[in-house]
Design a protein around this motif. Structure first.
Motif, PDB file in Angstrom:
ATOM      1  N   CYS A 126       0.839  -1.207   0.000  1.00 35.84           N
ATOM      2  CA  CYS A 126       0.000   0.000   0.000  1.00 35.84           C
ATOM      3  C   CYS A 126       0.874   1.258   0.000  1.00 35.84           C
ATOM      4  CB  CYS A 126      -0.906   0.021   1.226  1.00 35.84           C
ATOM      5  SG  CYS A 126      -2.043  -1.372   1.295  1.00 35.84           S
ATOM      6  N   ALA A 127       0.370   2.291  -0.659  1.00 36.49           N
ATOM      7  CA  ALA A 127       1.119   3.547  -0.710  1.00 36.49           C
ATOM      8  C   ALA A 127       0.993   4.334   0.582  1.00 36.49           C
ATOM      9  CB  ALA A 127       0.641   4.389  -1.891  1.00 36.49           C
ATOM     10  N   GLN A 128      -0.190   4.287   1.209  1.00 33.42           N
ATOM     11  CA  GLN A 128      -0.450   5.080   2.408  1.00 33.42           C
ATOM     12  C   GLN A 128      -1.076   4.204   3.491  1.00 33.42           C
ATOM     13  OE1 GLN A 128      -0.075   8.633   2.946  1.00 33.42           O
ATOM     14  NE2 GLN A 128       1.192   8.582   1.087  1.00 33.42           N
ATOM     15  N   PHE A 129      -0.754   4.544   4.742  1.00 31.28           N
ATOM     16  CA  PHE A 129      -1.288   3.808   5.890  1.00 31.28           C
ATOM     17  C   PHE A 129      -1.841   4.777   6.918  1.00 31.28           C
ATOM     18  CE2 PHE A 129       1.878   1.000   4.054  1.00 31.28           C
ATOM     19  CZ  PHE A 129       1.253  -0.246   4.105  1.00 31.28           C
ATOM     20  N   VAL A 130      -2.860   4.322   7.640  1.00 37.26           N
ATOM     21  CA  VAL A 130      -3.361   5.051   8.802  1.00 37.26           C
ATOM     22  C   VAL A 130      -2.835   4.336  10.035  1.00 37.26           C
ATOM     23  CG1 VAL A 130      -5.392   5.765  10.106  1.00 37.26           C
ATOM     24  CG2 VAL A 130      -5.445   5.803   7.608  1.00 37.26           C
ATOM     25  N   VAL A 131      -2.123   5.068  10.895  1.00 35.87           N
ATOM     26  CA  VAL A 131      -1.576   4.525  12.134  1.00 35.87           C
ATOM     27  C   VAL A 131      -2.397   5.083  13.295  1.00 35.87           C
ATOM     28  CG1 VAL A 131       0.461   4.326  13.600  1.00 35.87           C
ATOM     29  CG2 VAL A 131       0.719   4.385  11.112  1.00 35.87           C
ATOM     30  N   ARG A 132      -2.895   4.186  14.134  1.00 34.66           N
ATOM     31  CA  ARG A 132      -3.712   4.606  15.282  1.00 34.66           C
ATOM     32  C   ARG A 132      -2.944   4.364  16.578  1.00 34.66           C
ATOM     33  NH1 ARG A 132      -9.371   1.649  16.027  1.00 34.66           N
ATOM     34  NH2 ARG A 132      -7.969  -0.077  16.569  1.00 34.66           N
ATOM     35  N   LEU A 133      -2.849   5.399  17.405  1.00 33.78           N
ATOM     36  CA  LEU A 133      -2.232   5.292  18.720  1.00 33.78           C
ATOM     37  C   LEU A 133      -3.328   5.453  19.762  1.00 33.78           C
ATOM     38  CD1 LEU A 133      -0.157   7.077  16.734  1.00 33.78           C
ATOM     39  CD2 LEU A 133       1.299   6.865  18.753  1.00 33.78           C
ATOM     40  N   ALA A 134      -3.515   4.443  20.615  1.00 33.35           N
ATOM     41  CA  ALA A 134      -4.563   4.473  21.636  1.00 33.35           C
ATOM     42  C   ALA A 134      -3.931   4.300  23.007  1.00 33.35           C
ATOM     43  CB  ALA A 134      -5.586   3.370  21.376  1.00 33.35           C
ATOM     44  N   GLN A 135      -4.135   5.280  23.878  1.00 30.83           N
ATOM     45  CA  GLN A 135      -3.602   5.216  25.236  1.00 30.83           C
ATOM     46  C   GLN A 135      -4.424   4.180  26.009  1.00 30.83           C
ATOM     47  OE1 GLN A 135      -1.809   4.951  28.073  1.00 30.83           O
ATOM     48  NE2 GLN A 135      -0.931   6.932  27.448  1.00 30.83           N
ATOM     49  N   ALA A 136      -3.787   3.100  26.433  1.00 30.85           N
ATOM     50  CA  ALA A 136      -4.497   2.003  27.096  1.00 30.85           C
ATOM     51  C   ALA A 136      -5.139   2.455  28.405  1.00 30.85           C
ATOM     52  CB  ALA A 136      -3.543   0.835  27.346  1.00 30.85           C
ATOM     53  N   ARG A 137      -4.542   3.430  29.077  1.00 33.64           N
ATOM     54  CA  ARG A 137      -5.040   3.857  30.385  1.00 33.64           C
ATOM     55  C   ARG A 137      -6.376   4.582  30.288  1.00 33.64           C
ATOM     56  NH1 ARG A 137      -1.036   6.490  31.538  1.00 33.64           N
ATOM     57  NH2 ARG A 137      -1.767   8.598  31.072  1.00 33.64           N
ATOM     58  N   ASP A 138      -6.517   5.496  29.351  1.00 31.61           N
ATOM     59  CA  ASP A 138      -7.747   6.292  29.292  1.00 31.61           C
ATOM     60  C   ASP A 138      -8.476   6.199  27.948  1.00 31.61           C
ATOM     61  OD1 ASP A 138      -6.136   7.775  27.599  1.00 31.61           O
ATOM     62  OD2 ASP A 138      -5.802   9.395  29.029  1.00 31.61           O
ATOM     63  N   GLY A 139      -7.946   5.428  27.005  1.00 26.65           N
ATOM     64  CA  GLY A 139      -8.619   5.243  25.723  1.00 26.65           C
ATOM     65  C   GLY A 139      -8.442   6.384  24.742  1.00 26.65           C
ATOM     66  N   LYS A 140      -7.682   7.407  25.117  1.00 29.10           N
ATOM     67  CA  LYS A 140      -7.454   8.537  24.217  1.00 29.10           C
ATOM     68  C   LYS A 140      -6.748   8.055  22.944  1.00 29.10           C
ATOM     69  CE  LYS A 140      -5.190  13.068  23.995  1.00 29.10           C
ATOM     70  NZ  LYS A 140      -4.339  14.051  24.710  1.00 29.10           N
ATOM     71  N   GLN A 141      -7.222   8.544  21.785  1.00 29.94           N
ATOM     72  CA  GLN A 141      -6.686   8.068  20.514  1.00 29.94           C
ATOM     73  C   GLN A 141      -6.238   9.233  19.632  1.00 29.94           C
ATOM     74  OE1 GLN A 141      -9.275   5.437  18.372  1.00 29.94           O
ATOM     75  NE2 GLN A 141      -9.629   4.093  20.123  1.00 29.94           N
ATOM     76  N   GLU A 142      -5.264   8.931  18.789  1.00 27.91           N
ATOM     77  CA  GLU A 142      -4.886   9.845  17.727  1.00 27.91           C
ATOM     78  C   GLU A 142      -4.442   9.014  16.526  1.00 27.91           C
ATOM     79  OE1 GLU A 142      -0.818  11.700  18.046  1.00 27.91           O
ATOM     80  OE2 GLU A 142      -1.158  11.253  20.187  1.00 27.91           O
ATOM     81  N   THR A 143      -4.570   9.580  15.341  1.00 28.78           N
ATOM     82  CA  THR A 143      -4.182   8.856  14.131  1.00 28.78           C
ATOM     83  C   THR A 143      -3.229   9.706  13.297  1.00 28.78           C
ATOM     84  OG1 THR A 143      -6.115   9.674  12.901  1.00 28.78           O
ATOM     85  CG2 THR A 143      -6.344   7.551  14.025  1.00 28.78           C
ATOM     86  N   ARG A 144      -2.390   9.016  12.549  1.00 28.79           N
ATOM     87  CA  ARG A 144      -1.478   9.655  11.600  1.00 28.79           C
ATOM     88  C   ARG A 144      -1.619   8.929  10.269  1.00 28.79           C
ATOM     89  NH1 ARG A 144       2.695  12.091  14.875  1.00 28.79           N
ATOM     90  NH2 ARG A 144       1.636  12.606  16.825  1.00 28.79           N
ATOM     91  N   GLN A 145      -1.514   9.650   9.180  1.00 26.38           N
ATOM     92  CA  GLN A 145      -1.474   9.009   7.861  1.00 26.38           C
ATOM     93  C   GLN A 145      -0.088   9.207   7.275  1.00 26.38           C
ATOM     94  OE1 GLN A 145      -4.858   9.351   5.252  1.00 26.38           O
ATOM     95  NE2 GLN A 145      -3.599   9.206   3.417  1.00 26.38           N
ATOM     96  N   TRP A 146       0.565   8.077   6.995  1.00 24.89           N
ATOM     97  CA  TRP A 146       1.931   8.097   6.510  1.00 24.89           C
ATOM     98  C   TRP A 146       2.085   7.215   5.276  1.00 24.89           C
ATOM     99  CZ3 TRP A 146       3.870   6.806  12.075  1.00 24.89           C
ATOM    100  CH2 TRP A 146       4.035   7.995  12.808  1.00 24.89           C
TER     101      TRP A 146
END
Length: 201
Positions: free
Chosen positions: A6-26
Motif C-alpha cells: 500500500c502507498a499510504q497507511f493510517v496509524v492509530r495510537l490508543a492510550q491504554a489507560r484512558d482510551g485517548k486516541q490519535e491517528t497519523r497518515q503516513w
C-alpha cells in the motif's frame, strides 16, 4: 508493511489507560522511518495498530489459530502477511488484488471468506478487523503481561502474494445481481396527498 503493497497507511495510537486516541497518515517509507518513535510510544502505554488508507484490496482476519491458517492455504486463501498477536493467535492479511477493490465488493468477498472458515468447523473466534497489530510492539489490554514478560507481536509470514482464490471469488461477486430496491409505499385508497405551498404560515 512492505508485503501489503500500500502507498499510504493510517496509524492509530490508543492510550491504554484512558482510551485517548490519535491517528497519523503516513506513506510506507514514513511509517518505516517512524518505527523507533512508535516503539517509544508503545513503551509509554500506547497500543499501536495500522490499516491501509483509502480503498485497497486487503482483508484482515483476527483470532485465527494455526489450523485456520492451514485451512486457508488449502482453500487457496494464502495470506500476504501473518502476525502472531499472542501465543497461538494470529492476524492474517489476505490480498484480494494488487489493485484497490471497491469497498462493497471487498465487503462481500470478506463475508464469503469468513463464512467459509466458520463452516469448516473452526473452533476459533474469527473476526474481521479494520486495524492490525504491528510486529515488534506489544498490547496493553487488561490481562496481558507487562514489563519484561510482555508478549510482543511476531511476524510469521510476509509473502505479499495475492490469494489464488481471490480472483474467481471477486468475479463471482461482481456478477451477482444487485439487491432489490425496497417496495414503494402506496397511498391508502381515497387518501388525499397534501401539497405544500412552500410558504410558512
Amino acid at each position: 508493511m512492505t508485503a501489503l503493497g500500500c502507498a499510504q497507511f493510517v496509524v492509530r495510537l490508543a492510550q491504554a489507560r484512558d482510551g485517548k486516541q490519535e491517528t497519523r497518515q503516513w506513506s510506507g517509507l514514513e511509517l518505516l522511518r517512524s518505527l523507533a518513535w512508535l516503539k517509544r510510544m508503545n513503551a509509554r502505554g500506547y497500543d499501536i495498530t495500522v490499516r491501509p488508507a483509502g480503498q485497497h484490496g486487503l482483508v484482515l482476519l483476527d483470532g485465527l489459530q494455526e489450523a485456520d491458517l492451514q485451512r486457508q492455504e488449502v482453500r487457496g486463501w494464502q495470506s500476504a502477511a501473518v502476525v502472531e498477536t499472542r501465543r497461538g493467535r494470529f492476524q492474517a492479511w489476505i490480498k484480494l488484488s494488487a489493485q484497490p477493490v471497491a469497498d462493497a465488493l471487498r465487503g462481500q468477498a470478506t463475508s464469503r471468506l469468513a463464512s467459509e472458515l466458520c463452516r469448516s468447523g473452526s473452533g476459533s473466534a474469527i473476526t474481521v478487523a479494520e486495524f492490525g497489530a504491528l510486529a515488534g510492539l506489544t498490547c496493553h489490554a487488561p490481562g496481558m503481561a507487562e514489563g519484561p514478560a510482555a508478549r510482543y507481536a511476531l511476524l510469521h509470514a510476509s509473502s505479499g502474494a495475492v490469494a489464488a482464490a481471490a480472483a474467481p471469488c471477486l468475479e463471482r461477486m461482481a456478477h451477482l445481481p444487485d439487491p432489490p430496491l425496497p417496495p414503494r409505499l402506496s397511498m391508502p385508497q381515497g387518501a388525499v396527498r397534501k401539497r405544500s405551498s412552500g410558504r410558512a404560515r
